[in-house]
Design an enzyme around this catalytic site. Structure first.
Site, PDB file in Angstrom:
ATOM      1  N   LYS A   1       6.919   6.823   4.371  1.00 47.20           N
ATOM      2  CA  LYS A   1       7.429   7.227   3.068  1.00 47.20           C
ATOM      3  C   LYS A   1       6.273   7.404   2.104  1.00 47.20           C
ATOM      4  CE  LYS A   1      10.046   5.367  -0.707  1.00 47.20           C
ATOM      5  NZ  LYS A   1      10.663   4.195  -1.286  1.00 47.20           N
TER       6      LYS A   1
ATOM      7  N   LYS B   1       4.549   2.568   3.552  1.00 50.34           N
ATOM      8  CA  LYS B   1       5.041   3.002   2.245  1.00 50.34           C
ATOM      9  C   LYS B   1       3.840   3.104   1.316  1.00 50.34           C
ATOM     10  CE  LYS B   1       8.157   1.898  -1.508  1.00 50.34           C
ATOM     11  NZ  LYS B   1       9.214   1.015  -1.995  1.00 50.34           N
TER      12      LYS B   1
END
Ligand code: PBG
Length: 328
Positions: free
Chosen positions: A253, A200
């Site tokens: 992500k 992330k």
């Protein structure tokens, strides 16, 4: 064989032949729809920066989940917006908290639909960071990794007890997958899988989400725990560590600028990989479509297919409902 014996166009000459040799399938069951569930406020409330996405009451979320299930969507991913925030984000692990109640309500309306819960403190802390704060030796506030782990694990256990199918930690603290796995197991929740937000990144593409979930940090940014967008090797290492700690699935992500990492991580982990097509990516497509610059349907299906082609088994996207309706 060289030209003209080799003619790549032969297999492109009709829709039927193209279908026969198509390498990547996009189906509704591979899509996950994120839902913002709010403890307070109207049944449905528009989010200005995300046209077509709404903050939902618990009962509206249950109906939305049922609609997603009827479209054949693979799962929903829940984010909670609590009425009350505090320094420790206690709303996150309240057994009667907004996500816990939403999980139960969805189980009534869509009993077979998998429900993934985002496990993080940022929507619940008054300072908006993903863990609890600690003053460092110089007096600066930092997020205390190990103290946050305990609260994250309590949150995951609380979600799983409420009936969450999968828990998905998105906080980027070190060791959270192992800690959560151990706590789930201690509570007898062996069957609850962990989808780790492994890679992330500290991305500018989360802007509309923070507006939607009112989770923007009150000071500083998240670069001391989320990843540097310049680092790919480190992303693979993060994913491998999460696998070692017991992750059942890993996530990359954001999506659009990170296709290389979807592919690299898919090859490295030999587990299902999810990708999160985030709020800023959604907003860009919606705005360009509204301005008449692009054909929305074609662009969305191209984007979602490309994420599958890059190696994602699961695609989390705010476009999921529309995409599912176009695919069926
Ligand atoms: C944090 C979280 C964020 C998103 C999902 N989980 C925001 C952040 O890290 O600031 C972003 C999702 C999106 O932009 O669509 N719990």
């Amino acid at each position: 064989m060289a030209f003209p014996q080799t003619r790549m166009r032969r297999m492109r000459s009709s829709a039927e032949l193209r279908g026969l040799v198509r390498e990547t399938e996009l189906r509704p069951e591979k899509l996950v729809l994120p839902l913002f569930v709010s403890e307070r406020g109207p049944e449905r409330e528009a989010i200005d920066s995300m046209p077509g996405v709404e903050r939902l009451s618990i009962s509206a979320a249950a109906r939305e989940a049922a609609e997603a299930a009827s479209l054949g969507i693979g799962a929903v991913l829940l984010f909670g917006i609590p009425a009350h925030k505090d320094p420790e984000g206690t709303g996150a692990f309240d057994d009667e908290g907004v996500v816990q109640l939403a999980v139960r309500a969805i189980a009534q309306h869509a009993p077979h639909l998998p429900v993934i819960t985002d496990v993080c403190l940022c929507e619940y802390t008054d300072h908006g960071h993903c863990g609890v704060l600690l003053e460092d030796a110089r007096g600066a506030l930092t997020v205390d990794n190990d103290a946050s782990l305990e609260l994250l694990a309590r949150t995951a256990v609380s979600h799983a007890r409420a009936g969450a199918t999968v828990v998905a930690p998105s906080d980027m603290m070190d060791g959270r997958v192992g800690t959560i796995r151990a706590e789930l197991d201690r509570e007898g929740l062996h069957a609850t899988p962990i989808l780790a937000y492994s890679a992330k990144f500290a991305s500018a593409f989360y802007g509309p989400f923070r507006d939607a979930a009112s989770s923007a940090p009150a000071f500083g940014d998240r670069r001391a725990y989320q990843m540097d967008p310049a680092n790919g090797e480190e992303a693979v290492r993060e994913a491998l560590l999460d696998v070692q700690e017991g992750a059942d699935m890993v996530m990359v992500k954001p999506a659009l600028a990170y296709g290389d990492l979807i592919q690299a991580i898919k090859r490295a982990v030999r587990l299902p990989v999810a990708v999160y097509n985030v709020s800023g990516e959604y907003a860009m497509v919606k705005d360009a479509a509204r301005a008449g610059h692009i054909d929305e349907r074609a662009v969305v299906l191209e984007i979602l297919t490309s994420l599958r082609r890059a190696g994602a088994d699961i695609v989390i996207s705010y476009h999921a409902k529309e995409a599912a309706s176009w695919l069926t």
